[in-house]
Design a protein around this motif. Sequence first.
Motif, PDB file in Angstrom:
ATOM      1  N   ARG A  32     -58.178   1.287  25.129  1.00 47.88           N
ATOM      2  CA  ARG A  32     -58.959   1.695  26.287  1.00 47.88           C
ATOM      3  C   ARG A  32     -60.310   0.997  26.199  1.00 47.88           C
ATOM      4  O   ARG A  32     -60.767   0.672  25.113  1.00 47.88           O
ATOM      5  N   THR A  33     -60.976   0.823  27.319  1.00 52.78           N
ATOM      6  CA  THR A  33     -62.217   0.060  27.309  1.00 52.78           C
ATOM      7  C   THR A  33     -63.435   0.857  26.853  1.00 52.78           C
ATOM      8  O   THR A  33     -64.442   0.269  26.516  1.00 52.78           O
ATOM      9  N   GLU A  34     -63.361   2.183  26.840  1.00 55.99           N
ATOM     10  CA  GLU A  34     -64.499   2.984  26.405  1.00 55.99           C
ATOM     11  C   GLU A  34     -64.156   3.783  25.162  1.00 55.99           C
ATOM     12  O   GLU A  34     -62.990   3.989  24.842  1.00 55.99           O
ATOM     13  N   HIS A  35     -65.161   4.295  24.455  1.00 53.76           N
ATOM     14  CA  HIS A  35     -64.940   4.978  23.183  1.00 53.76           C
ATOM     15  C   HIS A  35     -64.947   6.503  23.269  1.00 53.76           C
ATOM     16  O   HIS A  35     -64.587   7.169  22.315  1.00 53.76           O
ATOM     17  N   ASP A  36     -65.344   7.092  24.389  1.00 53.35           N
ATOM     18  CA  ASP A  36     -65.411   8.556  24.456  1.00 53.35           C
ATOM     19  C   ASP A  36     -64.286   9.129  25.316  1.00 53.35           C
ATOM     20  O   ASP A  36     -63.582   8.411  25.987  1.00 53.35           O
ATOM     21  N   GLY A  37     -64.074  10.432  25.256  1.00 52.45           N
ATOM     22  CA  GLY A  37     -63.020  11.089  26.027  1.00 52.45           C
ATOM     23  C   GLY A  37     -61.739  11.187  25.237  1.00 52.45           C
ATOM     24  O   GLY A  37     -61.662  10.794  24.082  1.00 52.45           O
ATOM     25  N   SER A  38     -60.685  11.732  25.850  1.00 56.11           N
ATOM     26  CA  SER A  38     -59.410  11.880  25.164  1.00 56.11           C
ATOM     27  C   SER A  38     -58.316  11.142  25.926  1.00 56.11           C
ATOM     28  O   SER A  38     -58.411  10.927  27.124  1.00 56.11           O
ATOM     29  N   ILE A  39     -57.260  10.758  25.195  1.00 59.15           N
ATOM     30  CA  ILE A  39     -56.128  10.032  25.743  1.00 59.15           C
ATOM     31  C   ILE A  39     -54.847  10.701  25.254  1.00 59.15           C
ATOM     32  O   ILE A  39     -54.726  11.012  24.075  1.00 59.15           O
ATOM     33  N   TRP A  40     -53.891  10.905  26.147  1.00 56.52           N
ATOM     34  CA  TRP A  40     -52.553  11.364  25.773  1.00 56.52           C
ATOM     35  C   TRP A  40     -51.672  10.143  25.629  1.00 56.52           C
ATOM     36  O   TRP A  40     -51.742   9.226  26.442  1.00 56.52           O
ATOM     37  N   PHE A  41     -50.826  10.100  24.615  1.00 52.18           N
ATOM     38  CA  PHE A  41     -49.878   9.008  24.476  1.00 52.18           C
ATOM     39  C   PHE A  41     -48.643   9.485  23.732  1.00 52.18           C
ATOM     40  O   PHE A  41     -48.645  10.531  23.098  1.00 52.18           O
ATOM     41  N   THR A  42     -47.572   8.697  23.844  1.00 53.55           N
ATOM     42  CA  THR A  42     -46.334   9.024  23.147  1.00 53.55           C
ATOM     43  C   THR A  42     -46.084   7.995  22.062  1.00 53.55           C
ATOM     44  O   THR A  42     -46.609   6.887  22.106  1.00 53.55           O
ATOM     45  N   ASP A  43     -45.282   8.374  21.108  1.00 54.49           N
ATOM     46  CA  ASP A  43     -44.959   7.525  19.971  1.00 54.49           C
ATOM     47  C   ASP A  43     -43.443   7.393  19.869  1.00 54.49           C
ATOM     48  O   ASP A  43     -42.824   7.958  18.986  1.00 54.49           O
ATOM     49  N   PRO A  44     -42.817   6.654  20.826  1.00 55.02           N
ATOM     50  CA  PRO A  44     -41.365   6.506  20.782  1.00 55.02           C
ATOM     51  C   PRO A  44     -40.946   5.483  19.736  1.00 55.02           C
ATOM     52  O   PRO A  44     -41.784   4.839  19.117  1.00 55.02           O
TER      53      PRO A  44
END
Length: 162
Positions: A32-44
């Motif tokens: 992601r281009t910024e360092h703050d906040g949260s991200i949801w992702f999967t690990d398939p």
Amino acid sequence: MCSGTTPATNGNTVDRQGRLISCEQGNRWVTRTEHDGSIWFTDPIHGINCDYEGNKGESEIGACHVCRIDPGTVPCASSRMTSPAPTVSRSRPTKQRLCITDTRQEPSHIRVFDVTDDGTLTGGKIFAECDFGRFDRIRLDDAGRVWTAASDGLHCFDPTAP
């Protein structure tokens, strides 16, 4: 065949602040281009079980998970998926939900989870099942409809329809 590590970017989205978020199977990370906040992702398993979609290797964690990155942490939010595909979240006036496709289940399906204030997932009921092939990739439009690809084409589900 290319030599070296390839990003094998799979699963791009733009968040509500206009930042591009990408899942990179080859490097096994989310960018992601910024360092703050949260991200949801999967690990398939994609990109680990063969060189076709990444760089074949041993799984570092031995399972497929749904995770959330907050600054400084990567907690596992759910481990009951066989092979989760890229995820999207949707804000509602009173709560947030997370839609996840589980591509390797028979039949392949989309689950909907409620996101609690502390970022954990509850629920996980099956929202839709694929009747031909497997669901893969998922997006939500501004009207709240869920769009996903499958072997027979593009599917659209309206969560407000009876």
